[in-house]
Design an enzyme around this catalytic site. Structure first.
Site, PDB file in Angstrom:
ATOM      1  N   GLU A   1      22.041  11.720  27.861  1.00 24.49           N
ATOM      2  CA  GLU A   1      22.833  10.995  28.857  1.00 24.49           C
ATOM      3  C   GLU A   1      24.315  10.896  28.465  1.00 24.49           C
ATOM      4  O   GLU A   1      25.182  10.866  29.329  1.00 24.49           O
ATOM      5  CB  GLU A   1      22.206   9.606  29.042  1.00 24.49           C
ATOM      6  CG  GLU A   1      22.300   9.010  30.413  1.00 24.49           C
ATOM      7  CD  GLU A   1      22.087   9.981  31.567  1.00 24.49           C
ATOM      8  OE1 GLU A   1      23.018  10.093  32.386  1.00 24.49           O
ATOM      9  OE2 GLU A   1      21.024  10.633  31.656  1.00 24.49           O
TER      10      GLU A   1
ATOM     11  N   HIS B   1      26.176  13.182  26.925  1.00 22.49           N
ATOM     12  CA  HIS B   1      26.804  14.435  27.366  1.00 22.49           C
ATOM     13  C   HIS B   1      26.938  14.473  28.891  1.00 22.49           C
ATOM     14  O   HIS B   1      27.958  14.897  29.434  1.00 22.49           O
ATOM     15  CB  HIS B   1      25.946  15.639  26.964  1.00 22.49           C
ATOM     16  CG  HIS B   1      25.749  15.816  25.485  1.00 22.49           C
ATOM     17  ND1 HIS B   1      24.517  15.744  24.899  1.00 22.49           N
ATOM     18  CD2 HIS B   1      26.624  16.098  24.487  1.00 22.49           C
ATOM     19  CE1 HIS B   1      24.626  15.973  23.595  1.00 22.49           C
ATOM     20  NE2 HIS B   1      25.898  16.184  23.317  1.00 22.49           N
TER      21      HIS B   1
ATOM     22  N   GLN C   1      36.975  12.651  15.865  1.00 18.40           N
ATOM     23  CA  GLN C   1      37.084  13.963  16.520  1.00 18.40           C
ATOM     24  C   GLN C   1      38.033  13.894  17.719  1.00 18.40           C
ATOM     25  O   GLN C   1      38.874  14.772  17.917  1.00 18.40           O
ATOM     26  CB  GLN C   1      35.690  14.405  16.960  1.00 18.40           C
ATOM     27  CG  GLN C   1      35.674  15.598  17.898  1.00 18.40           C
ATOM     28  CD  GLN C   1      34.268  16.072  18.171  1.00 18.40           C
ATOM     29  OE1 GLN C   1      33.653  16.688  17.310  1.00 18.40           O
ATOM     30  NE2 GLN C   1      33.743  15.813  19.355  1.00 18.40           N
TER      31      GLN C   1
ATOM     32  N   ARG D   1      21.100  14.010  17.243  1.00 16.17           N
ATOM     33  CA  ARG D   1      20.432  13.831  15.943  1.00 16.17           C
ATOM     34  C   ARG D   1      19.410  12.690  15.958  1.00 16.17           C
ATOM     35  O   ARG D   1      18.626  12.581  15.014  1.00 16.17           O
ATOM     36  CB  ARG D   1      21.466  13.616  14.834  1.00 16.17           C
ATOM     37  CG  ARG D   1      22.269  14.882  14.527  1.00 16.17           C
ATOM     38  CD  ARG D   1      23.136  14.746  13.290  1.00 16.17           C
ATOM     39  NE  ARG D   1      23.670  16.022  12.859  1.00 16.17           N
ATOM     40  CZ  ARG D   1      24.900  16.460  13.157  1.00 16.17           C
ATOM     41  NH1 ARG D   1      25.732  15.716  13.870  1.00 16.17           N
ATOM     42  NH2 ARG D   1      25.300  17.646  12.740  1.00 16.17           N
TER      43      ARG D   1
HETATM   44  P1  AMP Z   1      27.964  17.015  20.487  1.00 15.12           P
HETATM   45  O1  AMP Z   1      27.026  17.839  21.290  1.00 15.12           O
HETATM   46  O2  AMP Z   1      27.285  15.995  19.637  1.00 15.12           O
HETATM   47  O3  AMP Z   1      28.976  17.850  19.755  1.00 15.12           O
HETATM   48  O4  AMP Z   1      28.801  16.160  21.524  1.00 15.12           O
HETATM   49  C1  AMP Z   1      29.517  16.760  22.573  1.00 15.12           C
HETATM   50  C2  AMP Z   1      30.378  15.729  23.238  1.00 15.12           C
HETATM   51  O5  AMP Z   1      29.573  14.666  23.732  1.00 15.12           O
HETATM   52  C3  AMP Z   1      31.385  15.095  22.274  1.00 15.12           C
HETATM   53  O6  AMP Z   1      32.608  14.894  22.939  1.00 15.12           O
HETATM   54  C4  AMP Z   1      30.720  13.795  21.925  1.00 15.12           C
HETATM   55  O7  AMP Z   1      31.629  12.780  21.545  1.00 15.12           O
HETATM   56  C5  AMP Z   1      30.053  13.443  23.239  1.00 15.12           C
HETATM   57  N1  AMP Z   1      28.969  12.500  23.006  1.00 15.12           N
HETATM   58  C6  AMP Z   1      27.908  12.649  22.182  1.00 15.12           C
HETATM   59  N2  AMP Z   1      27.140  11.541  22.182  1.00 15.12           N
HETATM   60  C7  AMP Z   1      27.727  10.668  23.024  1.00 15.12           C
HETATM   61  C8  AMP Z   1      27.434   9.335  23.446  1.00 15.12           C
HETATM   62  N3  AMP Z   1      26.386   8.678  23.006  1.00 15.12           N
HETATM   63  N4  AMP Z   1      28.278   8.743  24.331  1.00 15.12           N
HETATM   64  C9  AMP Z   1      29.380   9.402  24.781  1.00 15.12           C
HETATM   65  N5  AMP Z   1      29.711  10.652  24.417  1.00 15.12           N
HETATM   66  C10 AMP Z   1      28.902  11.277  23.551  1.00 15.12           C
END
Ligand code: AMP
Length: 285
Positions: free
Chosen positions: A41, A43, A159, A193
């Site tokens: 959710e 993403h 990040q 994760r």
């Molecule tokens: P990742 O796939 O973990 O590299 O995340 C891709 C994007 O989704 C990054 O900009 C993350 O900061 C964002 N993201 C991941 N988890 C969350 C979350 N729980 N709430 C908001 N954005 C998220």
């Protein structure tokens, strides 16, 4: 949510570049959400917002080897292409970009982006080279996708700052939007994760957000001494045997410099190892 009539699924870098060039020629704006897949959710919220902010929405799934250190979970990182495609379709993604490592890092690859100061503390201190890998791949993806706006989650607070700094420093023509952290009902920040966690570990992992909540509660109550605030957070973590703390710190929300006295706009951030999952979370004061 609106369903995309036909989502384009693209693997090739040249094909993606041509598609973006075509969209630009038609005068269309592009929103972009880069991810590593195993979509949840968090993403999808980024994608839904991207959908509102531009004519076309591109989302990528790329587990970026350059941002994983030796011994980290690159090989074991959850891959779920079919599930991701389904979620992207239902969120209205127009172009799903799934590049392969061999094309992103061709033989002889040797050019990297370093955001020298912002990448040092917090996650950068224990994951050497992590943000260099992040900045490099994000710049490459920006060059390929050519977005007008790109959306990132505040869950990865450092990040987000690294990317905003890179965009400013390298005069990139893209607006960066930081989106709120999406959480489970328990308070646990959603993360790909979290799939590594057993039910018992998941219950323990809730104390990460509780610890940050406690820091914020004390801050709102008038406490400004950073050590005292951090102590209250550490107590919550140790009382619930959350796991091994990598860091729990309060830093300036723009520069990530250390603070002794906390003030509004600072950020309390942590990384804790729960089982084999290294989880991060933060709260803005
Ligand atoms: P990742 O796939 O973990 O590299 O995340 C891709 C994007 O989704 C990054 O900009 C993350 O900061 C964002 N993201 C991941 N988890 C969350 C979350 N729980 N709430 C908001 N954005 C998220």
């Amino acid at each position: 949510m609106t369903e995309s009539i036909r989502m384009n699924v693209v693997k090739g870098v040249d094909e993606m570049k041509a598609l973006s060039r075509g969209l630009k020629r038609e005068g269309k704006t592009i929103a972009f959400v880069p991810t590593m897949g195993a979509l949840h959710e968090g993403h999808l919220t980024l994608m839904a917002e991207g959908k509102k902010r531009a004519d076309a929405l591109v989302a990528s799934v790329f587990v970026n080897p350059a941002q994983f250190g030796p011994g980290e979970d690159y090989k074991k990182y959850t891959r779920d292409t079919e599930g991701d495609l389904d979620k992207m379709r239902r969120t209205g993604v127009d172009v799903a970009f799934f590049p392969v490592p061999e094309e992103i890092y061709p033989p002889g690859f040797q050019t990297y982006v370093e955001v020298t100061e912002l990448e040092k503390p917090l996650c950068g201190a224990s994951r050497h080279g992590h943000f260099r890998g992040v900045a490099t791949v994000v710049l490459k993806l920006f060059n390929i996708v050519k977005p007008d706006v790109a959306l990132f989650g505040r869950k990865d607070y450092q990040q987000l700052l690294v990317i905003k700094r890179m965009v400013r420093d390298l005069d990139l023509d893209v607006e960066i939007v930081g989106m709120p952290i999406v959480r489970e009902a328990s308070g646990l920040a959603m993360s790909s994760r979290n799939a590594y966690l057993s039910e018992e570990q998941k219950a323990r992992a809730c104390s990460l957000s509780k610890a940050l909540g406690e820091i914020k509660r004390k801050f709102d109550g008038g406490e400004r001494d950073a050590s005292a605030l951090l102590e209250s957070g550490k107590r919550v973590l140790s009382d619930s045997s959350a796991g091994e703390i990598d860091y729990l710190e309060i830093r300036n929300g723009d520069t990530l410099e250390e603070v002794k006295l906390a003030s509004p706009g600072d950020v309390a951030a942590l990384a804790v190892k729960v089982g084999r999952a290294r989880l991060i979370d933060n709260i803005e004061l």
